[in-house]
Design an enzyme around this catalytic site. Sequence first.
Site, PDB file in Angstrom:
ATOM      1  N   ASP A 174      61.987  21.445  -3.988  1.00  0.00           N
ATOM      2  CA  ASP A 174      61.721  20.632  -2.796  1.00  0.00           C
ATOM      3  C   ASP A 174      63.070  20.104  -2.293  1.00  0.00           C
ATOM      4  O   ASP A 174      64.130  20.544  -2.761  1.00  0.00           O
ATOM      5  CB  ASP A 174      60.684  19.528  -3.083  1.00  0.00           C
ATOM      6  CG  ASP A 174      61.234  18.401  -3.951  1.00  0.00           C
ATOM      7  OD1 ASP A 174      62.400  18.474  -4.391  1.00  0.00           O
ATOM      8  OD2 ASP A 174      60.480  17.436  -4.184  1.00  0.00           O
TER       9      ASP A 174
ATOM     10  N   CYS B 125      62.768  19.695  -8.658  1.00  0.00           N
ATOM     11  CA  CYS B 125      62.525  18.599  -7.716  1.00  0.00           C
ATOM     12  C   CYS B 125      63.398  17.426  -8.159  1.00  0.00           C
ATOM     13  O   CYS B 125      64.311  17.622  -8.970  1.00  0.00           O
ATOM     14  CB  CYS B 125      61.041  18.250  -7.599  1.00  0.00           C
ATOM     15  SG  CYS B 125      60.280  17.579  -9.081  1.00  0.00           S
TER      16      CYS B 125
ATOM     17  N   THR C 285      62.848  14.688 -10.054  1.00  0.00           N
ATOM     18  CA  THR C 285      62.739  14.384 -11.489  1.00  0.00           C
ATOM     19  C   THR C 285      62.277  15.576 -12.308  1.00  0.00           C
ATOM     20  O   THR C 285      62.364  15.545 -13.537  1.00  0.00           O
ATOM     21  CB  THR C 285      61.706  13.269 -11.706  1.00  0.00           C
ATOM     22  OG1 THR C 285      60.444  13.736 -11.185  1.00  0.00           O
ATOM     23  CG2 THR C 285      62.118  11.981 -11.017  1.00  0.00           C
TER      24      THR C 285
ATOM     25  N   MET D 253      56.875  18.824 -10.126  1.00  0.00           N
ATOM     26  CA  MET D 253      56.819  20.284 -10.253  1.00  0.00           C
ATOM     27  C   MET D 253      56.104  20.686 -11.545  1.00  0.00           C
ATOM     28  O   MET D 253      55.305  21.631 -11.552  1.00  0.00           O
ATOM     29  CB  MET D 253      58.225  20.882 -10.240  1.00  0.00           C
ATOM     30  CG  MET D 253      58.895  20.884  -8.880  1.00  0.00           C
ATOM     31  SD  MET D 253      58.020  21.936  -7.689  1.00  0.00           S
ATOM     32  CE  MET D 253      59.320  22.141  -6.445  1.00  0.00           C
TER      33      MET D 253
ATOM     34  N   HIS E 267      58.972  27.899 -29.204  1.00  0.00           N
ATOM     35  CA  HIS E 267      57.667  27.418 -29.676  1.00  0.00           C
ATOM     36  C   HIS E 267      56.568  27.498 -28.627  1.00  0.00           C
ATOM     37  O   HIS E 267      55.405  27.616 -28.984  1.00  0.00           O
ATOM     38  CB  HIS E 267      57.778  25.961 -30.149  1.00  0.00           C
ATOM     39  CG  HIS E 267      58.470  25.818 -31.465  1.00  0.00           C
ATOM     40  ND1 HIS E 267      58.409  24.675 -32.233  1.00  0.00           N
ATOM     41  CD2 HIS E 267      59.243  26.696 -32.163  1.00  0.00           C
ATOM     42  CE1 HIS E 267      59.114  24.847 -33.345  1.00  0.00           C
ATOM     43  NE2 HIS E 267      59.640  26.058 -33.326  1.00  0.00           N
TER      44      HIS E 267
ATOM     45  N   HIS F  17      53.023  29.999 -33.505  1.00  0.00           N
ATOM     46  CA  HIS F  17      53.150  29.458 -32.141  1.00  0.00           C
ATOM     47  C   HIS F  17      52.288  30.238 -31.155  1.00  0.00           C
ATOM     48  O   HIS F  17      51.762  29.674 -30.197  1.00  0.00           O
ATOM     49  CB  HIS F  17      54.618  29.468 -31.708  1.00  0.00           C
ATOM     50  CG  HIS F  17      55.485  28.705 -32.653  1.00  0.00           C
ATOM     51  ND1 HIS F  17      55.352  27.349 -32.831  1.00  0.00           N
ATOM     52  CD2 HIS F  17      56.464  29.112 -33.514  1.00  0.00           C
ATOM     53  CE1 HIS F  17      56.220  26.946 -33.748  1.00  0.00           C
ATOM     54  NE2 HIS F  17      56.904  27.995 -34.175  1.00  0.00           N
TER      55      HIS F  17
HETATM   56  C1  RB5 Z   1      60.711  13.603  -3.691  1.00  0.00           C
HETATM   57  O1  RB5 Z   1      61.188  12.436  -3.133  1.00  0.00           O
HETATM   58  C2  RB5 Z   1      60.372  13.419  -5.157  1.00  0.00           C
HETATM   59  O2  RB5 Z   1      59.235  12.642  -5.288  1.00  0.00           O
HETATM   60  C3  RB5 Z   1      60.189  14.759  -5.805  1.00  0.00           C
HETATM   61  O3  RB5 Z   1      61.362  15.490  -5.677  1.00  0.00           O
HETATM   62  C4  RB5 Z   1      59.884  14.763  -7.280  1.00  0.00           C
HETATM   63  O4  RB5 Z   1      60.808  13.987  -8.000  1.00  0.00           O
HETATM   64  C5  RB5 Z   1      58.503  14.470  -7.663  1.00  0.00           C
HETATM   65  O5  RB5 Z   1      58.132  14.504  -8.843  1.00  0.00           O
END
Ligand code: RB5
Length: 141
Positions: A8, A65, A67, A71, A98, A133
């Site tokens: 993103d 993304c 964090t 995703m 694993h 696994h």
């Molecule tokens: C976008 O601002 C942010 O929320 C996205 O990149 C991501 O971190 C969501 O989990």
Amino acid sequence: MNIALGCDHGGIELKQEVKDLLEKAGHTVNDVGSYSNESVDYPEFADKVCNAVTEGVSERGILICGTGIGMSIAANRHRQIRAALCHDAVTSRMSREHNDANVLCLGARVLGISVALDIVQVWLETEFAGGRHLRRINLMG
Ligand code: RB5
């Protein structure tokens, strides 16, 4: 290997770094976007990458993304996708050995570039260990 790659707006710069690394290593990159800093919705790109993997267009996928959390949540809603949010070389290696992770998720706002690229490199080089696994993966259907 054919690798689907998506992000993103939070992952645009890191996606380009990852793409360069993959291409230099001889992989074919299936870049599904996003392609600009314009705000977009991460589930859309998670779905594109996961569909490429489950349909056999790409062998594995990488999603980025801010964090990596959104995703990974979105990717793991797909049957047959085992998406791993990795923070370092150890979690990356274990996700392959694993968990046979077929999608790697990265948080561009919480990782430095060299750590992120190290994660990718280890993830590509590490084989699934199989054995017990595999039994555990099969239990997830
Ligand atoms: C976008 O601002 C942010 O929320 C996205 O990149 C991501 O971190 C969501 O989990």
